[in-house]
Design a protein around this motif. Structure first.
Motif, PDB file in Angstrom:
ATOM      1  N   THR A 256       5.477   4.503  -4.868  1.00 31.52           N
ATOM      2  CA  THR A 256       5.625   3.401  -5.822  1.00 31.52           C
ATOM      3  C   THR A 256       7.037   3.410  -6.395  1.00 31.52           C
ATOM      4  O   THR A 256       7.683   2.365  -6.521  1.00 31.52           O
ATOM      5  CB  THR A 256       4.595   3.516  -6.969  1.00 31.52           C
ATOM      6  N   VAL A 257       7.535   4.601  -6.728  1.00 33.74           N
ATOM      7  CA  VAL A 257       8.906   4.738  -7.227  1.00 33.74           C
ATOM      8  C   VAL A 257       9.898   4.270  -6.165  1.00 33.74           C
ATOM      9  O   VAL A 257      10.851   3.535  -6.464  1.00 33.74           O
ATOM     10  CB  VAL A 257       9.196   6.194  -7.648  1.00 33.74           C
ATOM     11  N   ASP A 258       9.675   4.665  -4.917  1.00 32.61           N
ATOM     12  CA  ASP A 258      10.557   4.231  -3.825  1.00 32.61           C
ATOM     13  C   ASP A 258      10.572   2.706  -3.706  1.00 32.61           C
ATOM     14  O   ASP A 258      11.630   2.089  -3.545  1.00 32.61           O
ATOM     15  CB  ASP A 258      10.089   4.840  -2.496  1.00 32.61           C
TER      16      ASP A 258
ATOM     17  N   TYR B 227      25.115  -1.790   5.975  1.00 30.72           N
ATOM     18  CA  TYR B 227      25.175  -3.118   5.356  1.00 30.72           C
ATOM     19  C   TYR B 227      24.667  -2.994   3.926  1.00 30.72           C
ATOM     20  O   TYR B 227      23.725  -2.256   3.654  1.00 30.72           O
ATOM     21  CB  TYR B 227      24.315  -4.125   6.125  1.00 30.72           C
ATOM     22  N   SER B 228      25.290  -3.723   3.025  1.00 30.75           N
ATOM     23  CA  SER B 228      24.899  -3.658   1.617  1.00 30.75           C
ATOM     24  C   SER B 228      23.608  -4.439   1.393  1.00 30.75           C
ATOM     25  O   SER B 228      23.260  -5.329   2.169  1.00 30.75           O
ATOM     26  CB  SER B 228      26.008  -4.241   0.740  1.00 30.75           C
ATOM     27  N   PRO B 229      22.881  -4.126   0.303  1.00 32.38           N
ATOM     28  CA  PRO B 229      21.664  -4.880  -0.007  1.00 32.38           C
ATOM     29  C   PRO B 229      21.908  -6.382  -0.141  1.00 32.38           C
ATOM     30  O   PRO B 229      21.098  -7.195   0.316  1.00 32.38           O
ATOM     31  CB  PRO B 229      21.199  -4.265  -1.328  1.00 32.38           C
ATOM     32  N   SER B 230      23.041  -6.762  -0.760  1.00 24.96           N
ATOM     33  CA  SER B 230      23.322  -8.190  -0.932  1.00 24.96           C
ATOM     34  C   SER B 230      23.521  -8.891   0.401  1.00 24.96           C
ATOM     35  O   SER B 230      23.071 -10.026   0.591  1.00 24.96           O
ATOM     36  CB  SER B 230      24.562  -8.393  -1.808  1.00 24.96           C
ATOM     37  N   VAL B 231      24.196  -8.230   1.326  1.00 24.54           N
ATOM     38  CA  VAL B 231      24.408  -8.820   2.657  1.00 24.54           C
ATOM     39  C   VAL B 231      23.077  -8.942   3.394  1.00 24.54           C
ATOM     40  O   VAL B 231      22.782  -9.977   4.013  1.00 24.54           O
ATOM     41  CB  VAL B 231      25.417  -7.985   3.470  1.00 24.54           C
TER      42      VAL B 231
ATOM     43  N   THR C 118       0.886  -1.165   0.000  1.00 27.82           N
ATOM     44  CA  THR C 118       0.000   0.000   0.000  1.00 27.82           C
ATOM     45  C   THR C 118       0.921   1.210   0.000  1.00 27.82           C
ATOM     46  O   THR C 118       1.682   1.420   0.946  1.00 27.82           O
ATOM     47  CB  THR C 118      -0.911   0.010   1.240  1.00 27.82           C
ATOM     48  N   VAL C 119       0.886   1.994  -1.069  1.00 26.62           N
ATOM     49  CA  VAL C 119       1.944   2.972  -1.324  1.00 26.62           C
ATOM     50  C   VAL C 119       1.623   4.345  -0.712  1.00 26.62           C
ATOM     51  O   VAL C 119       1.278   5.296  -1.410  1.00 26.62           O
ATOM     52  CB  VAL C 119       2.224   3.079  -2.836  1.00 26.62           C
ATOM     53  N   TYR C 120       1.763   4.411   0.607  1.00 28.43           N
ATOM     54  CA  TYR C 120       1.588   5.681   1.295  1.00 28.43           C
ATOM     55  C   TYR C 120       2.806   6.045   2.139  1.00 28.43           C
ATOM     56  O   TYR C 120       2.837   7.092   2.792  1.00 28.43           O
ATOM     57  CB  TYR C 120       0.342   5.648   2.182  1.00 28.43           C
ATOM     58  N   SER C 121       3.833   5.174   2.138  1.00 28.61           N
ATOM     59  CA  SER C 121       5.058   5.450   2.891  1.00 28.61           C
ATOM     60  C   SER C 121       6.178   4.607   2.300  1.00 28.61           C
ATOM     61  O   SER C 121       5.945   3.731   1.462  1.00 28.61           O
ATOM     62  CB  SER C 121       4.880   5.121   4.378  1.00 28.61           C
ATOM     63  N   ASN C 122       7.412   4.879   2.748  1.00 31.27           N
ATOM     64  CA  ASN C 122       8.553   4.098   2.289  1.00 31.27           C
ATOM     65  C   ASN C 122       8.374   2.633   2.680  1.00 31.27           C
ATOM     66  O   ASN C 122       7.955   2.325   3.785  1.00 31.27           O
ATOM     67  CB  ASN C 122       9.849   4.622   2.914  1.00 31.27           C
ATOM     68  N   VAL C 123       8.696   1.743   1.764  1.00 32.28           N
ATOM     69  CA  VAL C 123       8.598   0.317   2.053  1.00 32.28           C
ATOM     70  C   VAL C 123       9.578  -0.020   3.174  1.00 32.28           C
ATOM     71  O   VAL C 123      10.708   0.452   3.200  1.00 32.28           O
ATOM     72  CB  VAL C 123       8.879  -0.505   0.771  1.00 32.28           C
ATOM     73  N   HIS C 124       9.134  -0.806   4.178  1.00 30.82           N
ATOM     74  CA  HIS C 124      10.013  -1.123   5.313  1.00 30.82           C
ATOM     75  C   HIS C 124      10.595  -2.525   5.171  1.00 30.82           C
ATOM     76  O   HIS C 124      10.219  -3.299   4.284  1.00 30.82           O
ATOM     77  CB  HIS C 124       9.284  -0.927   6.647  1.00 30.82           C
ATOM     78  N   MET C 125      11.519  -2.882   6.044  1.00 32.29           N
ATOM     79  CA  MET C 125      12.252  -4.145   5.904  1.00 32.29           C
ATOM     80  C   MET C 125      11.334  -5.358   6.034  1.00 32.29           C
ATOM     81  O   MET C 125      11.585  -6.396   5.412  1.00 32.29           O
ATOM     82  CB  MET C 125      13.377  -4.225   6.935  1.00 32.29           C
TER      83      MET C 125
ATOM     84  N   GLY D  79      16.767   2.112   3.200  1.00 29.85           N
ATOM     85  CA  GLY D  79      17.735   3.183   2.985  1.00 29.85           C
ATOM     86  C   GLY D  79      18.574   3.468   4.212  1.00 29.85           C
ATOM     87  O   GLY D  79      19.772   3.775   4.108  1.00 29.85           O
ATOM     88  N   GLU D  80      17.955   3.351   5.390  1.00 30.27           N
ATOM     89  CA  GLU D  80      18.689   3.571   6.643  1.00 30.27           C
ATOM     90  C   GLU D  80      19.686   2.445   6.889  1.00 30.27           C
ATOM     91  O   GLU D  80      20.759   2.664   7.454  1.00 30.27           O
ATOM     92  CB  GLU D  80      17.697   3.659   7.803  1.00 30.27           C
ATOM     93  N   LEU D  81      19.331   1.248   6.451  1.00 25.83           N
ATOM     94  CA  LEU D  81      20.235   0.099   6.603  1.00 25.83           C
ATOM     95  C   LEU D  81      21.446   0.261   5.682  1.00 25.83           C
ATOM     96  O   LEU D  81      22.583   0.036   6.091  1.00 25.83           O
ATOM     97  CB  LEU D  81      19.487  -1.192   6.259  1.00 25.83           C
ATOM     98  N   PHE D  82      21.206   0.695   4.437  1.00 33.00           N
ATOM     99  CA  PHE D  82      22.289   0.808   3.465  1.00 33.00           C
ATOM    100  C   PHE D  82      23.216   1.990   3.770  1.00 33.00           C
ATOM    101  O   PHE D  82      24.399   1.945   3.472  1.00 33.00           O
ATOM    102  CB  PHE D  82      21.726   0.966   2.044  1.00 33.00           C
ATOM    103  N   SER D  83      22.652   3.057   4.340  1.00 32.63           N
ATOM    104  CA  SER D  83      23.447   4.266   4.606  1.00 32.63           C
ATOM    105  C   SER D  83      24.102   4.261   5.979  1.00 32.63           C
ATOM    106  O   SER D  83      25.046   5.009   6.223  1.00 32.63           O
ATOM    107  CB  SER D  83      22.560   5.514   4.489  1.00 32.63           C
ATOM    108  N   GLY D  84      23.574   3.439   6.887  1.00 33.61           N
ATOM    109  CA  GLY D  84      24.072   3.424   8.258  1.00 33.61           C
ATOM    110  C   GLY D  84      23.467   4.514   9.119  1.00 33.61           C
ATOM    111  O   GLY D  84      23.821   4.658  10.288  1.00 33.61           O
ATOM    112  N   GLU D  85      22.535   5.311   8.535  1.00 30.63           N
ATOM    113  CA  GLU D  85      21.913   6.408   9.291  1.00 30.63           C
ATOM    114  C   GLU D  85      20.737   5.881  10.101  1.00 30.63           C
ATOM    115  O   GLU D  85      19.569   6.107   9.789  1.00 30.63           O
ATOM    116  CB  GLU D  85      21.468   7.506   8.335  1.00 30.63           C
ATOM    117  N   ASN D  86      21.053   5.133  11.155  1.00 34.44           N
ATOM    118  CA  ASN D  86      20.023   4.581  12.025  1.00 34.44           C
ATOM    119  C   ASN D  86      20.609   4.379  13.418  1.00 34.44           C
ATOM    120  O   ASN D  86      21.830   4.294  13.587  1.00 34.44           O
ATOM    121  CB  ASN D  86      19.491   3.259  11.461  1.00 34.44           C
TER     122      ASN D  86
END
Length: 494
Positions: free
Chosen positions: A110-112, A313-317, A38-45, A299-306
């Motif tokens: 949806t783009v996100d 951590y990279s997407p592949s990891v 449901t596209v009303y916010s950033n997709v979460h983990m 995005g917070e996982l990939f950037s470390g901003e959390n």
């Protein structure tokens, strides 16, 4: 190649609560529907885990040679709060907050979602229908349900008559809930609604004056019910009876239960042969929740901003980590678990990349053909990715023994080992080999990292361990792993 003829898959069917041999309706072809975001916010983990679980299913079926039509929808209307039955429309709510048109909100998120799935190297579905693009089909189903006597109109809204349905069918068979218990627990609320019974759910809702997203219908200007959307889109593209329906465990009730009821009432047949549900993610031992702040976005996982994990951590990891648990088990995100998974990921990739330098012999000290079938056996057992990964690590041990001269392999076995590793790492698990980049970029990167390794060697020679550790740690932060060995320092990406 039609590998599926030699491989028997067993799927845990949420409807029967048993593992069943997978037999598609049409030989060599599979129809699969998965409830999208449901596209009303950033997709979460947690969302990502569900979609990656079914990306794995999609990839493996394709690898076996099945022609797969994978349909995953976008919910861009009708999903109200409180299980889609009452409260605010989250898209409209977000539109008010961000001062945007509702379809701007839909487009933005949806783009996100697409960008996030691309980072995870997930394959796009065959068809990605939207709820707003299928209003006509939804109205047609409502009209049919009214004609069949399973729905009724009240003040411009239309509701599904659960009690009427339960006299001829079984409402609650997917979730295991008994309608009698539901009635007992909600009886005091009956007078507070325009529904005949509290268990009835909306098929069409009359729009309030302030509700922007609305469409004309025989009953009112309004919008479809959340559950109706998936019935309309799945049956349109896959038929009234199809092979696999997937989604998160949280959708089993009421969403999927209502889908079954709508389809059986309108088409007089069971809509789906195999129901599959992916389990939830927790973070540091607690349920992920935006309201409590115990939540992390990709995005917070990939950037470390959390504040939850403390590093990037990279997407592949992250993907590799998620596949180290079975899709039906709860998985906890923690720094320690992700770090361990990262080391394993690099070990696996290093072993695969070293295959080209292995020397062949007159005989093999490892049965590659038996190991290969064990990889298929793992995936054939309800897509058991952790067992598959364990088998890949068995091969990794063997490759390391070959490198050290403690094992032997024939040329044909080496070719089969390399082809099987490549198929399962890249085609089935969909991991990306982060050590492979474009030639020009690779040359520039190699030069930059070589310079940093040289500076680190100088720092270590001068006993400036603070600087040498800083170079190593900061390279690791951006996904470059340094490895010190007898021959000097090398690096890998991941």
């Amino acid at each position: 190649m039609s590998l599926y003829k030699d491989q028997e898959i067993k799927i845990y069917n949420s409807l029967t609560k048993e593992k069943e041999t997978f037999t598609p309706i049409h030989d060599g072809a599979v129809g699969m529907y998965v409830c999208g975001p449901t596209v009303y916010s950033n997709v979460h983990m947690g969302n990502c885990r569900t979609f990656l679980s079914f990306d794995l299913v999609f990839r493996y079926l394709k690898h076996l040679g099945y022609k797969v039509r994978y349909v995953r929808n976008i919910t861009d209307a009708g999903h109200l709060e409180n299980d889609g039955e009452s409260g605010d429309d989250p898209i409209l709510k977000k539109a008010r907050i961000e001062q945007l048109e509702p379809m701007e909100v839909v487009q933005k998120y949806t783009v996100d979602f697409h960008e996030t799935m691309k980072k995870f190297h997930a394959l796009p579905p065959s068809i990605e229908p939207t709820a707003t693009g299928h209003i006509y089909e939804q109205i047609a189903i409502v009209e049919k349900l009214i004609t069949e006597g399973y729905a009724y109109e009240q003040n411009g809204s239309v509701y599904f008559d659960v009690l009427k349905f339960n006299t001829d069918h079984e409402y609650g068979k997917l979730s295991g809930r008994k309608l009698e218990d539901m009635i007992t627990n909600t009886r005091e609320l009956a007078a507070q609604s325009e529904k005949k019974n509290p268990q009835d759910f909306a098929l069409w809702k009359k729009a309030e004056p302030q509700h922007i997203m609305r469409w004309p219908s025989p009953w009112s200007d309004g919008f479809p019910g959340w559950h109706l959307e998936c019935t309309a889109m799945s049956t349109k593209y896959l038929g009234e009876n199809f092979d696999i329906h997937g989604g998160g465990m949280d959708l089993k009730f009421p969403h999927h239960e209502c889908e079954i009821a709508q389809a059986e009432a309108s088409n007089h047949k069971s809509p789906v042969n195999y129901w599959m549900h992916a389990n939830m993610l927790t973070l540091n031992g607690k349920k992920m929740s935006k309201s409590t702040g115990n939540n992390i976005l990709p995005g917070e996982l990939f950037s470390g901003e959390n504040n939850a994990l403390g590093r990037t951590y990279s997407p592949s990891v992250a993907k590799f980590f998620m596949y180290q648990a079975h899709y039906r088990s709860i998985l906890d995100f923690s720094n320690e678990a992700l770090e361990a998974s990262e080391k394993g990921f690099h070990r696996l990739m290093d072993a695969y990349n070293s295959l080209s330098s292995i020397s062949v012999s007159a005989k093999s000290s490892f049965s590659v053909s038996e190991w290969k079938q064990s990889c298929y056996d793992a995936m054939n057992d309800d897509f058991n990715s952790p067992i598959l990964i364990a088998q890949l690590f068995e091969a990794t041990k063997y490759i390391n023994a070959l490198k050290d001269g403690n094992a032997t392999i024939t040329e044909s076995d080496l070719e089969e080992l390399a082809a099987t590793m490549r198929a399962f790492i890249f085609d089935v698990l969909g991991l990306e080999d982060a050590t492979i980049v474009g030639d020009e970029s690779a040359e520039k990167l190699d030069g930059a990292v070589s310079l940093l390794i040289e500076l680190r060697d100088q720092a270590r020679a001068n006993k400036d361990f603070e600087t040498s550790d800083k170079i190593r740690d900061e390279l690791q932060e951006v996904g470059i792993q340094l490895k010190d060995g007898k021959e000097g320092t090398t690096y890998s990406l991941g």
